[in-house]
Design an enzyme around this catalytic site. Sequence first.
Site, PDB file in Angstrom:
ATOM      1  N   ARG A  80       6.069 -47.599  -9.747  1.00 33.30           N
ATOM      2  CA  ARG A  80       5.828 -49.010  -9.707  1.00 33.30           C
ATOM      3  C   ARG A  80       6.896 -49.254  -9.609  1.00 33.30           C
ATOM      4  NH1 ARG A  80       3.622 -53.900 -11.171  1.00 33.30           N
ATOM      5  NH2 ARG A  80       2.993 -54.535  -9.275  1.00 33.30           N
TER       6      ARG A  80
ATOM      7  N   SER B  90      -5.206 -50.641  -2.557  1.00 36.53           N
ATOM      8  CA  SER B  90      -5.636 -52.032  -3.815  1.00 36.53           C
ATOM      9  C   SER B  90      -6.341 -52.503  -2.480  1.00 36.53           C
ATOM     10  CB  SER B  90      -4.416 -53.014  -3.991  1.00 36.53           C
ATOM     11  OG  SER B  90      -3.436 -51.664  -4.620  1.00 36.53           O
TER      12      SER B  90
ATOM     13  N   LYS C 248       1.401 -58.776 -12.310  1.00 35.24           N
ATOM     14  CA  LYS C 248       1.385 -58.532 -11.675  1.00 35.24           C
ATOM     15  C   LYS C 248       1.939 -60.479 -11.067  1.00 35.24           C
ATOM     16  CE  LYS C 248      -0.368 -58.068  -6.541  1.00 35.24           C
ATOM     17  NZ  LYS C 248       0.601 -57.423  -6.167  1.00 35.24           N
TER      18      LYS C 248
HETATM   19  C1  LIG Z   1      -1.746 -53.168  -7.125  1.00 33.26           C
HETATM   20  C2  LIG Z   1      -1.340 -51.857  -7.633  1.00 33.26           C
HETATM   21  C3  LIG Z   1      -3.531 -52.014  -7.533  1.00 33.26           C
HETATM   22  N1  LIG Z   1      -3.849 -50.631  -8.346  1.00 33.26           N
HETATM   23  C4  LIG Z   1      -3.558 -49.605  -8.320  1.00 33.26           C
HETATM   24  C5  LIG Z   1      -4.317 -48.674  -8.848  1.00 33.26           C
HETATM   25  F1  LIG Z   1      -4.620 -48.779  -9.963  1.00 33.26           F
HETATM   26  F2  LIG Z   1      -3.374 -47.990  -8.980  1.00 33.26           F
HETATM   27  F3  LIG Z   1      -5.088 -48.487  -8.009  1.00 33.26           F
HETATM   28  N2  LIG Z   1      -2.288 -49.554  -8.464  1.00 33.26           N
HETATM   29  C6  LIG Z   1      -1.483 -51.208  -8.231  1.00 33.26           C
HETATM   30  N3  LIG Z   1      -0.176 -51.239  -7.995  1.00 33.26           N
END
Ligand SMILES: C=C1C=NC(C(F)(F)F)=NC1=N
Length: 217
Positions: free
Chosen positions: A46, A117, A146
Amino acid sequence: MSRISIEQMRNLLKVYFIMGSNNCQQEPTHVLELALKGGITLFQFREKGTSAYTGDEKYQFAKKLQTICKENNVPFIVNDDVELALLLDADGVHIGQDDESAEMVRRKIGNKILGVSTHNLEEVEKAIAEGADYVGIGPIYSTTTKEDAKSAQGTTLIAEVRSKGIEIPIVGIGGITSENASPIIKSGADGIAVITDISLANDPRENASKLINSISI
Ligand SMILES: C=C1C=NC(C(F)(F)F)=NC1=N
């Protein structure tokens, strides 16, 4: 190759490490190697934020991390960047609500793993209808990782999804450590996703193995 089974997806989601160059102080490749030694079961690349890599630098960096995952037999998932995932022949893609629709991405990636998500029941049901293999639910606890994260929702939605008999594999995300992980599994999630608890740990290997132990009921 067929779509991943629900049972296999559940096993991969146990301790799902998510990282980009911005999440580390130590060398990212070293952090990933330690996290893999600690027992993470899935990895998501990411690459976000102001000083994130782009273009060929991003591709080369992703390839390095993908190689390390391959050496450790852990699948490599790419966040958002479907084209990069296809270029790398990654094992899957994770998308948010603001990205391309899951339906469009599913068409592009064939039977690769697709994660979405989600923040409410409607988004969960839509993700399932459009071919998601798992959903991320969160933020469970407050998070600083985030920037535009929604407010912490606890395990309510996880419990609600399971109370409706919905079987999709679920991973919780947001502010998770080995201290607060077990209620997430008890509420019905199959695993936990972490960034900071591993990426900024003094000992990423130790934190990864503590997370594994914290969810092994
Ligand atoms: C914003 C996000 C929310 N959930 C997930 C995951 F945990 F992979 F499901 N990854 C992400 N990048």
